[in-house]
Design an enzyme around this catalytic site. Structure first.
Site, PDB file in Angstrom:
ATOM      1  N   TYR A 197      -1.056   0.042  10.369  1.00 13.16           N
ATOM      2  CA  TYR A 197      -1.227  -0.591   9.054  1.00 13.16           C
ATOM      3  C   TYR A 197      -0.065  -0.190   8.139  1.00 13.16           C
ATOM      4  O   TYR A 197       0.519  -1.028   7.451  1.00 13.16           O
ATOM      5  CB  TYR A 197      -2.560  -0.121   8.472  1.00 13.16           C
ATOM      6  CG  TYR A 197      -2.871  -0.545   7.057  1.00 13.16           C
ATOM      7  CD1 TYR A 197      -3.226  -1.855   6.759  1.00 13.16           C
ATOM      8  CD2 TYR A 197      -2.864   0.391   6.015  1.00 13.16           C
ATOM      9  CE1 TYR A 197      -3.552  -2.229   5.465  1.00 13.16           C
ATOM     10  CE2 TYR A 197      -3.189   0.027   4.719  1.00 13.16           C
ATOM     11  CZ  TYR A 197      -3.532  -1.285   4.452  1.00 13.16           C
ATOM     12  OH  TYR A 197      -3.856  -1.659   3.162  1.00 13.16           O
ATOM     13  N   SER A 215       0.845  -1.211   0.000  1.00 20.17           N
ATOM     14  CA  SER A 215       0.000   0.000   0.000  1.00 20.17           C
ATOM     15  C   SER A 215       0.870   1.246   0.000  1.00 20.17           C
ATOM     16  O   SER A 215       1.992   1.232   0.522  1.00 20.17           O
ATOM     17  CB  SER A 215      -0.871   0.008   1.258  1.00 20.17           C
ATOM     18  OG  SER A 215      -1.565   1.242   1.374  1.00 20.17           O
TER      19      SER A 215
HETATM   20  N1  LIG Z   1      -8.887  -0.598  -0.544  1.00 21.80           N
HETATM   21  C1  LIG Z   1      -7.816   0.205  -0.469  1.00 21.80           C
HETATM   22  O1  LIG Z   1      -7.942   1.447  -0.470  1.00 21.80           O
HETATM   23  C2  LIG Z   1      -6.430  -0.389  -0.421  1.00 21.80           C
HETATM   24  C3  LIG Z   1      -5.339   0.480  -0.579  1.00 21.80           C
HETATM   25  C4  LIG Z   1      -4.061  -0.041  -0.532  1.00 21.80           C
HETATM   26  C5  LIG Z   1      -3.861  -1.390  -0.346  1.00 21.80           C
HETATM   27  N2  LIG Z   1      -4.956  -2.207  -0.185  1.00 21.80           N
HETATM   28  C6  LIG Z   1      -4.687  -3.641  -0.006  1.00 21.80           C
HETATM   29  O2  LIG Z   1      -5.372  -4.349  -1.029  1.00 21.80           O
HETATM   30  C7  LIG Z   1      -5.570  -5.693  -0.593  1.00 21.80           C
HETATM   31  C8  LIG Z   1      -6.986  -6.120  -0.917  1.00 21.80           C
HETATM   32  O3  LIG Z   1      -7.901  -5.358  -0.123  1.00 21.80           O
HETATM   33  P1  LIG Z   1      -9.277  -4.808  -0.679  1.00 21.80           P
HETATM   34  O4  LIG Z   1      -9.172  -3.340  -0.736  1.00 21.80           O
HETATM   35  O5  LIG Z   1      -9.683  -5.566  -1.893  1.00 21.80           O
HETATM   36  O6  LIG Z   1     -10.265  -5.090   0.533  1.00 21.80           O
HETATM   37  P2  LIG Z   1     -11.297  -6.282   0.821  1.00 21.80           P
HETATM   38  O7  LIG Z   1     -12.237  -6.463  -0.311  1.00 21.80           O
HETATM   39  O8  LIG Z   1     -11.845  -5.986   2.169  1.00 21.80           O
HETATM   40  O9  LIG Z   1     -10.344  -7.567   0.855  1.00 21.80           O
HETATM   41  C9  LIG Z   1      -9.561  -7.924   1.959  1.00 21.80           C
HETATM   42  C10 LIG Z   1      -9.392  -9.419   1.855  1.00 21.80           C
HETATM   43  O10 LIG Z   1      -8.471  -9.880   2.830  1.00 21.80           O
HETATM   44  C11 LIG Z   1      -9.015 -11.070   3.356  1.00 21.80           C
HETATM   45  N3  LIG Z   1      -8.498 -11.385   4.670  1.00 21.80           N
HETATM   46  C12 LIG Z   1      -8.489 -10.613   5.778  1.00 21.80           C
HETATM   47  N4  LIG Z   1      -7.955 -11.287   6.809  1.00 21.80           N
HETATM   48  C13 LIG Z   1      -7.623 -12.515   6.332  1.00 21.80           C
HETATM   49  C14 LIG Z   1      -7.058 -13.679   6.896  1.00 21.80           C
HETATM   50  N5  LIG Z   1      -6.704 -13.732   8.188  1.00 21.80           N
HETATM   51  N6  LIG Z   1      -6.851 -14.744   6.110  1.00 21.80           N
HETATM   52  C15 LIG Z   1      -7.221 -14.736   4.823  1.00 21.80           C
HETATM   53  N7  LIG Z   1      -7.765 -13.669   4.226  1.00 21.80           N
HETATM   54  C16 LIG Z   1      -7.976 -12.587   4.974  1.00 21.80           C
HETATM   55  C17 LIG Z   1     -10.506 -10.824   3.402  1.00 21.80           C
HETATM   56  O11 LIG Z   1     -11.182 -12.042   3.548  1.00 21.80           O
HETATM   57  P3  LIG Z   1     -12.739 -12.104   3.996  1.00 21.80           P
HETATM   58  O12 LIG Z   1     -13.481 -12.078   2.688  1.00 21.80           O
HETATM   59  O13 LIG Z   1     -12.848 -13.396   4.697  1.00 21.80           O
HETATM   60  O14 LIG Z   1     -12.989 -10.931   4.880  1.00 21.80           O
HETATM   61  C18 LIG Z   1     -10.702 -10.157   2.055  1.00 21.80           C
HETATM   62  O15 LIG Z   1     -10.834 -11.114   1.041  1.00 21.80           O
HETATM   63  C19 LIG Z   1      -5.193  -5.727   0.877  1.00 21.80           C
HETATM   64  O16 LIG Z   1      -3.879  -6.244   1.030  1.00 21.80           O
HETATM   65  C20 LIG Z   1      -5.198  -4.257   1.266  1.00 21.80           C
HETATM   66  O17 LIG Z   1      -4.352  -4.007   2.394  1.00 21.80           O
HETATM   67  C21 LIG Z   1      -6.226  -1.745  -0.230  1.00 21.80           C
END
Ligand SMILES: NC(=O)c1ccc[n+]([C@@H]2O[C@H](COP(=O)([O-])OP(=O)(O)OC[C@H]3O[C@@H](n4cnc5c(N)ncnc54)[C@H](OP(=O)(O)O)[C@@H]3O)[C@@H](O)[C@H]2O)c1
Length: 249
Positions: free
Chosen positions: A155, A142
């Protein structure tokens, strides 16, 4: 089957993430074979069904809570059993910063998932790619790791640690012909950020996925998602601490 004769085989860890599911759709549409892991069985099954109708050559699934490290080795072994071209590690959790400040255990839990358990899994994946002398290991970190901010520095610390880990890993496995792609999204509208005020620079998961897919396929070293976060973060990193500490970010 020789790598050039079989469909591209892609492992996605955290495949139920909104961003990762869109990346998976892009691979499915190109006829790839997908190996998906996700924590939630029902959501994982829904992603699997969607990818089958979108043209995936095959879809295998494994329920995995990444904190369940005893299962890492068997899942990595299964993914590599059919040969593996790409691994995308996408899971993550945005902790409540206020709770992390009040409770050291909460901060430790955030680091445990976003950094420690992720590094454990990446170590196994990297060793397998290195032994096979090919492949691309792509990981979503991120922009939050580029500079610590009061609103999300626990984070951010996890993502910064992850980015440095990937930097060193990239150097290590380069000689074996393995690529490491560090993916740094800015704000993306997903369930993870749904509770936050809308950011004017926010992207959709689909847009983020398109940029991620391009970065993986062109084996970029570090990709900001979308691209404009690179100059934005360069500017933010350039601010002196004496000024930065006064800002409400
Ligand atoms: N959205 C943003 O603005 C943003 C910005 C920068 C980086 N990111 C990164 O992008 C990546 C994807 O996030 P997203 O934005 O697509 O959000 P999201 O849709 O909430 O996805 C997060 C995912 O992580 C999974 N997860 C959480 N804890 C876990 C565990 N203990 N074991 C296995 N899976 C787990 C969740 O599973 P469940 O379905 O079971 O909850 C979900 O599938 C993450 O690494 C996040 O840090 C996001």
């Amino acid at each position: 089957m020789a790598a050039e004769l079989r469909p591209r085989r892609v492992l996605i860890v955290g495949a139920t993430s909104a961003i990762a599911a869109e990346v998976a759709r892009l691979y499915a549409g190109r006829g790839a074979s997908l190996v998906l892991t996700g924590r939630n069985p029902a959501r994982l099954a829904a992603v699997e069904a969607d990818l089958r109708v979108r043209g995936a050559a095959s879809v295998e699934t494994e329920v995995l809570d990444v904190l369940d490290r005893d299962r890492h080795a068997s899942i990595v072994k299964r993914a590599f059993a059919g040969g593996l071209d790409v691994a995308l590690v996408a899971h993550g959790d945005l902790p409540d910063q206020q709770r992390c400040q009040a409770d050291p255990g909460e901060a430790a839990r955030a680091l445990e998932l976003n950094l420690v358990a992720t590094v454990e899994l990446l170590t196994l994946l990297a060793n397998e790619f290195e032994a096979r002398r090919s492949g691309t290991l792509a990981v979503i970190t991120s922009v939050a790791g580029d500079r610590g901010r009061q609103s999300n520095y626990v984070y951010g610390a996890a993502k910064a640690g992850l980015s440095v880990f990937l930097q060193g890993l990239r150097q290590r496995v380069h000689a074996a012909g393995v690529s490491v792609v560090t993916l740094k999204p800015g704000f993306v509208d997903t369930p993870m950020t749904a509770h936050l005020p809308r950011n004017p620079l926010a992207s959709s998961p689909r847009r983020a996925a398109g940029a991620i897919h391009r970065a993986i396929e062109s084996r970029r070293e570090v990709a900001y998602i979308p691209w404009f976060w690179r100059p934005v973060m360069a500017l933010i990193r350039a601010l002196p601490e004496s000024l930065f500490k006064r800002l409400q970010l």
